[in-house]
Design an enzyme around this catalytic site. Sequence first.
Site, PDB file in Angstrom:
ATOM      1  CB  CYS A   2      -0.966   0.042   1.175  1.00  0.00           C
ATOM      2  SG  CYS A   2      -2.134  -1.324   1.223  1.00  0.00           S
ATOM      3  N   GLY A  28       0.730  -0.441  -4.902  1.00  0.00           N
ATOM      4  CA  GLY A  28      -0.561  -1.107  -4.861  1.00  0.00           C
ATOM      5  C   GLY A  28      -1.371  -0.800  -6.099  1.00  0.00           C
ATOM      6  CG  ASN A 102       2.228   1.029   3.842  1.00  0.00           C
ATOM      7  OD1 ASN A 102       3.361   1.486   3.804  1.00  0.00           O
ATOM      8  ND2 ASN A 102       1.954  -0.202   3.461  1.00  0.00           N
ATOM      9  N   GLY A 103       0.501  -1.123   5.988  1.00  0.00           N
ATOM     10  CA  GLY A 103       1.073  -2.034   6.958  1.00  0.00           C
ATOM     11  C   GLY A 103       0.110  -3.166   7.274  1.00  0.00           C
ATOM     12  CE1 TYR A 242       9.208  -6.769  -7.108  1.00  0.00           C
ATOM     13  CE2 TYR A 242       7.617  -6.231  -5.408  1.00  0.00           C
ATOM     14  CZ  TYR A 242       7.899  -6.601  -6.706  1.00  0.00           C
ATOM     15  OH  TYR A 242       6.874  -6.787  -7.593  1.00  0.00           O
ATOM     16  CB  CYS A 382       6.317 -10.416   5.453  1.00  0.00           C
ATOM     17  SG  CYS A 382       6.111  -8.740   6.088  1.00  0.00           S
ATOM     18  CB  CYS A 436      10.892 -11.940   4.804  1.00  0.00           C
ATOM     19  SG  CYS A 436      12.046 -10.667   4.251  1.00  0.00           S
TER      20      CYS A 436
END
Length: 450
Positions: A2, A28, A102-103, A242, A382, A436
């Site tokens: 997001c 997103g 966001n999260g 990424y 994650c 991760c």
Amino acid sequence: MCGVIGIHSQSDVSKKLFYGLNSLQHRGQEASGICVYDGESMVLEKGMGLVYDNFDDESFLKLSGNIGIGHVRYATAGGSHEYNSQPLLAFSKNKEFALAHNGNLVNHKSIRKELEEEGMLFQTSIDTEVILSLVAKFYEGDIIEAVKKTMARIKGAYSVVMLFEDKLVAFRDPNGFRPLLIGESQKGEVIIASENAPLEIIGTDKIRDVKPSEIILVDENGIHSDFYEKDNREHCIFEYVYFARTDATLDGVNSYNFRRRCGEILSKEAPVEADLVIAVPDSGTPGAMGYAQESGIPFAEGLVKNRYMGRTFIKPTPEERELSVKLKLNPLETVLKDKRIVVVDDSIVRGTTSKNLIMRMKKAGAKEVHMRIVSPPVKYPCFYGIDTPSRKNLIAANYSVEEIREKIGADSLAFISMDGMLGATGLKEDVFCKSCFNGNYAVEPKELIV
């Protein structure tokens, strides 16, 4: 992941929010929305799809206001439905609250159950509504205190922008998992966003990161800063690997420089005899350039990218991801034919993209394909905002490097070491969440482990 943006200005902000969201579109692609305060009430427009698909001249006439927030959605908690798109708008205690997040919260299920038992109704299935409900519940005349009480209850990753009356509010979790930046123009316009691109494009100075645990309030008197508690920094390193734009500088680390240095380090850690280095564009390009420069092997464009395609990793289903890879990247036969190729990519998560690309490159005539990855193997899910909910979806969680090599069809495969990746940040101390890669979670995700 997001993307969020908030603007407080003396002039209309609707088109600025629109342009800002477009610069965050990579974060997103499933839904987008804008909410503004017009001086009397809040106006909300949102829908499924890209920013350009959801807003037109008629939208901007409705969205007239000098304070606003926006959101682009990548679905993690909750399904891919229009009712889960953001911002969310609620009415409580004779007040309007609008919020974008966001999260991912790791304890939203238990809080939601508690609120429902108290009689509260929910309109969505996303964790964002839990944040909004708590802020509204705790508000008793002081919005900052309501936010602090909310932060005391929620756990996990959250970078939030919120509208309340004529105020723009933003807050970031104590670990700082997800990024958030703030900038102010000489005219007093304040922009808060997930990355620096909207701030630079729309035009601000004094850009800085919103600190972990910081609460920002912007009103007609300027910017006010407060803190919930001492921060415990665990910035998501996968942002640099990424998700973030190449021009993003988040918490002191520039994405381009980081990715390029990772390529240089990987060239030393995993050399190979080859004719060309190519990238899986776009997030793999800086790493490929670094690998080529350090190794002395020429860099070439071997995969032609369809610039009208979105990001394949954040497609919601495996079928969509596989088809998107074919549409998005096409091997260039005249470059690959009879060549030994080093292919540099940012990561291998599920392995489907790599397998598809290697098969098609060899079909195009590549003699050898050597895969080099500028991040360590992703072995753990994650729970802070990336859509890898189970280890069964992660190829590195179930197979060794050699087994992965066989499955994707590469002639050789190597990942950068953890020390190599951390060294590429250029920071003297380790302030990153690497869960991760190593399974060490800063905030225990008991409710979400499957």
